[in-house]
Design a protein around this motif. Sequence first.
Motif, short mmCIF file in Angstrom:
data_model
loop_
_atom_site.label_atom_id
_atom_site.label_comp_id
_atom_site.label_asym_id
_atom_site.label_seq_id
_atom_site.Cartn_x
_atom_site.Cartn_y
_atom_site.Cartn_z
N PRO A 50 -41.52 -18.83 -1.69
CA PRO A 50 -40.54 -19.41 -2.64
C PRO A 50 -40.39 -18.78 -4.02
CG PRO A 50 -42.42 -20.77 -1.82
CD PRO A 50 -42.55 -19.24 -1.44
N TYR A 51 -41.33 -18.07 -4.65
CA TYR A 51 -41.18 -17.49 -5.70
C TYR A 51 -39.98 -16.38 -5.79
CZ TYR A 51 -45.64 -19.51 -6.63
OH TYR A 51 -46.86 -20.57 -6.67
N GLN A 100 -41.18 -25.98 16.78
CA GLN A 100 -40.37 -26.14 15.30
C GLN A 100 -41.73 -25.95 14.37
OE1 GLN A 100 -38.77 -29.70 13.52
NE2 GLN A 100 -38.74 -30.22 16.05
N ARG A 101 -41.53 -25.02 13.16
CA ARG A 101 -42.16 -25.44 12.01
C ARG A 101 -41.56 -24.87 10.94
NH1 ARG A 101 -45.08 -26.10 15.80
NH2 ARG A 101 -46.90 -25.24 16.38
N ALA A 102 -42.04 -25.29 9.72
CA ALA A 102 -41.39 -25.45 8.29
C ALA A 102 -41.60 -23.97 7.65
CB ALA A 102 -41.97 -26.51 7.38
N TYR A 103 -40.67 -23.37 7.16
CA TYR A 103 -40.87 -22.02 6.64
C TYR A 103 -40.03 -22.26 5.22
CZ TYR A 103 -43.11 -19.94 10.64
OH TYR A 103 -43.90 -19.86 11.53
N SER A 104 -40.42 -21.79 4.26
CA SER A 104 -39.87 -21.73 2.89
C SER A 104 -38.89 -20.42 2.85
CB SER A 104 -40.84 -21.00 1.77
OG SER A 104 -41.50 -22.21 1.61
N LEU A 105 -37.73 -20.53 2.25
CA LEU A 105 -36.56 -19.86 2.18
C LEU A 105 -36.95 -18.63 1.13
CD1 LEU A 105 -33.87 -22.60 2.43
CD2 LEU A 105 -33.63 -20.63 3.87
N GLY A 117 -37.14 -22.52 -3.60
CA GLY A 117 -38.41 -23.09 -3.45
C GLY A 117 -38.38 -24.21 -2.30
N GLN A 118 -37.22 -24.68 -1.72
CA GLN A 118 -37.27 -25.54 -0.61
C GLN A 118 -37.43 -24.62 0.65
OE1 GLN A 118 -33.46 -27.70 -1.32
NE2 GLN A 118 -34.58 -29.54 -1.60
N PHE A 119 -37.67 -25.62 1.66
CA PHE A 119 -37.82 -25.00 3.04
C PHE A 119 -37.02 -25.55 4.07
CE2 PHE A 119 -40.82 -28.55 2.66
CZ PHE A 119 -40.53 -29.45 3.74
N VAL A 120 -36.84 -25.03 5.32
CA VAL A 120 -36.22 -25.60 6.47
C VAL A 120 -37.42 -25.54 7.53
CG1 VAL A 120 -34.01 -25.01 5.66
CG2 VAL A 120 -35.15 -23.30 7.01
N ARG A 121 -36.86 -26.10 8.46
CA ARG A 121 -37.69 -25.78 9.88
C ARG A 121 -37.07 -24.86 10.81
NH1 ARG A 121 -42.13 -28.94 10.38
NH2 ARG A 121 -42.25 -30.45 9.12
N LEU A 122 -37.62 -24.00 11.34
CA LEU A 122 -37.10 -23.19 12.45
C LEU A 122 -37.46 -23.78 13.75
CD1 LEU A 122 -37.94 -19.79 10.89
CD2 LEU A 122 -35.94 -20.89 10.79
N SER A 146 -35.50 -29.37 2.51
CA SER A 146 -36.74 -30.20 1.99
C SER A 146 -37.42 -29.63 1.08
CB SER A 146 -37.40 -30.66 3.14
OG SER A 146 -36.39 -31.26 4.25
N GLY A 147 -38.08 -30.31 0.19
CA GLY A 147 -39.32 -29.95 -0.57
C GLY A 147 -38.92 -30.10 -2.04
N PHE A 148 -39.91 -30.31 -2.82
CA PHE A 148 -39.83 -30.34 -4.11
C PHE A 148 -40.65 -29.18 -5.23
CE2 PHE A 148 -39.76 -34.62 -2.27
CZ PHE A 148 -38.31 -35.23 -2.81
N PHE A 149 -40.92 -28.06 -4.36
CA PHE A 149 -41.58 -27.15 -5.01
C PHE A 149 -40.76 -26.42 -5.83
CE2 PHE A 149 -44.22 -23.22 -5.07
CZ PHE A 149 -45.32 -23.39 -5.92
N THR A 150 -39.85 -26.88 -6.68
CA THR A 150 -38.75 -26.13 -7.37
C THR A 150 -38.94 -26.19 -8.88
OG1 THR A 150 -37.51 -28.15 -7.46
CG2 THR A 150 -37.40 -27.08 -5.46
N LEU A 151 -38.21 -25.06 -9.53
CA LEU A 151 -38.36 -25.28 -10.98
C LEU A 151 -37.77 -26.30 -11.73
CD1 LEU A 151 -37.69 -21.30 -11.65
CD2 LEU A 151 -39.70 -22.67 -11.92
N ASN A 152 -36.83 -27.16 -10.97
CA ASN A 152 -36.34 -28.30 -11.84
C ASN A 152 -37.44 -29.55 -11.94
OD1 ASN A 152 -36.27 -29.05 -9.26
ND2 ASN A 152 -34.10 -29.65 -9.21
#
Length: 246
Positions: free
Chosen positions: A120-121, A49-54, A34-39, A95-101
């Motif tokens: 992210p899903y 650079q921009r943020a993209y979810s893994l 659910g987290q992301f990094v920047r490319l 980064s990010g808090f859009f995670t199942l925990n």
Amino acid sequence: MAQWLTGEVIENYAWNQELFSLRVRTQPFEFIAGQFVRLGLPHEGGRVQRAYSLVNGPDEHVLDFLVNRVHDGLFSPLLHDLRAGQTIEVSQPPSGFFTLNEVPDGDSLWLISTGTGIGPYLSMLSTDIPWQRFKRIHLVHAVRYSADLAYNEKILQWVAEHPGQLTYQPVVSREDHAGALRGRIPALIQQGDLQRAVGDILDERAQVMLCGNPDMIRDAKTVLADRGLAKNLRRKPGNVTMEHYW
């Protein structure tokens, strides 16, 4: 301050002319689904650079990013033109808090997305966590055209592996498509069409995650609040967890 890894493009897979999956290999690093990094790429003497979810799961060694080319944008056309063997920078740490925990327990988990917001899903479903925590999981992916329904084969494999636990419901807004609903997600929830399609109810034992178009998120949040499903906050746990995708 972010650090940068140099990655090698392994594949640039086209789902259609505009939607593609960029697959990159770097040295291994840990992240939460659910987290992301920047490319990042060099541009005019600097770095754009921009943020993209893994999209890949944390145990998978090739990074996967789902990208839609925006023709008048700066960065996505550069990504669209990348080919295997070229390099790209990947930020650390994730980064990010859009995670199942961050999501409270419940009976059902509704993973609702538009466009590339499904990313992210797919990472979450690649882990054991959702399967162990929720009796019923509904993956809802809303797109304009059926050609935008990426990762269909992977998703249907999960459905086959988890019969009765995972439901996949596509929503296509601009054309008819077999098995898909047609319309906007907030209206489909309000009218009960989405609930009927997946055979479940949205009640206080449901946990809903919303990812993608800010208009969808805003309107779906309102519809869900009218049903008694409040925003999920750390200081006050609720039922609706959100991630604006641009």
